[in-house]
Scaffold this motif. Structure first.
Motif, PDB file in Angstrom:
ATOM      1  N   LEU A  56     -46.451  14.206 -47.553  1.00 28.84           N
ATOM      2  CA  LEU A  56     -46.567  14.923 -48.943  1.00 28.84           C
ATOM      3  C   LEU A  56     -47.066  13.932 -50.268  1.00 28.84           C
ATOM      4  CD1 LEU A  56     -46.006  18.773 -48.619  1.00 28.84           C
ATOM      5  CD2 LEU A  56     -47.978  17.491 -47.978  1.00 28.84           C
ATOM      6  N   ARG A  57     -45.918  12.959 -50.018  1.00 27.15           N
ATOM      7  CA  ARG A  57     -45.651  11.958 -51.684  1.00 27.15           C
ATOM      8  C   ARG A  57     -45.077  10.991 -50.678  1.00 27.15           C
ATOM      9  NH1 ARG A  57     -45.564  11.930 -56.873  1.00 27.15           N
ATOM     10  NH2 ARG A  57     -43.456  10.885 -57.912  1.00 27.15           N
ATOM     11  N   TRP A  58     -45.718   9.768 -50.998  1.00 26.58           N
ATOM     12  CA  TRP A  58     -45.542   8.026 -50.034  1.00 26.58           C
ATOM     13  C   TRP A  58     -45.458   7.713 -51.272  1.00 26.58           C
ATOM     14  CZ3 TRP A  58     -47.956   6.886 -45.815  1.00 26.58           C
ATOM     15  CH2 TRP A  58     -48.540   7.463 -44.591  1.00 26.58           C
ATOM     16  N   ALA A  59     -44.423   6.586 -50.714  1.00 31.25           N
ATOM     17  CA  ALA A  59     -42.424   5.663 -51.815  1.00 31.25           C
ATOM     18  C   ALA A  59     -43.604   5.639 -52.707  1.00 31.25           C
ATOM     19  CB  ALA A  59     -43.058   4.714 -50.178  1.00 31.25           C
ATOM     20  N   ASN A  60     -45.483   5.270 -52.631  1.00 32.42           N
ATOM     21  CA  ASN A  60     -45.069   4.540 -54.250  1.00 32.42           C
ATOM     22  C   ASN A  60     -46.029   5.565 -54.968  1.00 32.42           C
ATOM     23  OD1 ASN A  60     -48.243   5.392 -53.392  1.00 32.42           O
ATOM     24  ND2 ASN A  60     -49.565   3.051 -53.581  1.00 32.42           N
ATOM     25  N   GLY A  61     -45.595   6.212 -54.423  1.00 27.23           N
ATOM     26  CA  GLY A  61     -45.795   7.654 -55.902  1.00 27.23           C
ATOM     27  C   GLY A  61     -47.693   8.890 -55.618  1.00 27.23           C
TER      28      GLY A  61
END
Length: 326
Positions: A56-61
């Motif tokens: 739902l939310r990736w490491a890069n935002g």
């Protein structure tokens, strides 16, 4: 979601889905009734699981939208129908989600699913129904039905020594997009080409025209590139009992547009082209006397020998995606 009922949700999402086409009876009863134009039905199923197939939310935002998940759920299943030389007629969708899931996210998923069908060229495919349930994470499962329009299905097992290996679509772009999403490089720092790679991961573009076209042109085997060029070529090799030999120059042409992103992330662009999945391109083999139609690119040859995949005759160590391997 926990603030509205299942009935209220269905009243919101049904208008967002095209339920016409081959569905003789669509959503509203215990089961749908679907036309089978030539008396045979091709069936496929695939699942997306939160934190396994998407975040739902990736490491890069980057925040995955419902539209992204709906699009991808439709695209990956339409691609499997395409790989049989068939055309999609209907799909049913199962959605499990926590009560805290925003209603707008679910509406977006319905829009993404419907838009993917129309924009990718899903033709007469209709959303005929599905199921809703509550769970601890979001899980989307799609089943697609298709028909062969009087053609024989194209299997993985038909490749023969002397055949040409061709590609429709792309390889490696979705893997590059995945690497960007998992990196520390925020979306606002990415250039236009890198944003396109992220989109390839979130909203893949299977060439749905290519399956029926290849079947009409006499393709000897086909497979959807969901798990990477090497792994899926290996499935053709095993099923057909042949060697799939990839052309190094062709692979490097696939990798070339990914080079600057690979340098940014300290990765290897060729590895993405060989091992990266989820582009949902189409790998096809044709007899050598067949002229490749527009949209197909030659990337290798079929040889006799112990089943496996090589590149310019050399063994490959890249394996591609596996849900359970480390």
């Amino acid at each position: 979601m926990e603030d509205i009922s299942e009935t209220e949700l269905l009243q919101r999402i049904f208008p967002l889905l095209d339920t016409s086409g081959s569905a003789l009876l669509g959503p509203g009863d215990d089961a749908a009734v679907i036309a089978a134009p030539d008396g045979r039905t091709v069936v496929t199923i695939d699942t997306q699981v939160q934190d396994q197939d998407f975040r739902l939310r990736w490491a890069n935002g980057y925040e995955t939208t419902g539209f992204d998940v709906g699009w991808k759920a439709g695209a990956q299943n339409l691609s499997d129908i395409n790989a049989m030389g068939a055309e999609a007629t209907a799909m049913v969708v199962s959605l499990t989600m926590p009560g805290k899931t925003p209603v707008g996210w679910v509406e977006g998923m319905a829009r993404g699913l419907d838009t993917a069908i129309r924009e990718l060229g899903g033709g007469a495919c209709s959303v005929a129904g599905g199921d809703l349930s509550r769970g601890s994470e979001i899980v989307v499962t799609v089943t697609v039905l298709g028909h062969l329009a009087g053609r024989a299905p194209v299997l993985r097992s038909g490749a023969m020594p002397g055949d040409v290996v061709a590609l429709a679509g792309t390889a490696g772009r979705a893997a590059a997009g995945f690497a960007l999403l998992e990196s520390g490089h925020g979306m606002d720092t990415l250039d236009e080409d890198q944003l396109a790679l992220v989109k390839n991961q979130c909203r893949p573009l299977p060439p749905l025209w290519a399956g029926p076209a290849a079947a009409e042109a006499g393709a000897s085997s086909m497979i959807d590139l969901s798990d990477g060029l090497v792994r899926d070529s290996g499935r053709v090799a095993t099923a057909s009992g042949v060697v799939v030999d990839l052309d190094l120059a062709a692979v490097d042409r696939l990798a070339a547009p990914l080079q600057s992103t690979a340098e940014l992330l300290g990765a290897n662009a060729r590895d993405w082209a060989l091992g990266g999945g989820e582009d949902h391109g189409l790998l096809v083999t044709f007899r050598a006397d067949k002229e490749l139609s527009e949209g197909f690119t030659r990337i290798g040859s079929i040889y006799a020998g112990e089943a496996g995949v090589t590149m310019n005759g050399d063994p490959l160590t890249i394996t591609g995606w596996d849900h359970f391997a480390h």
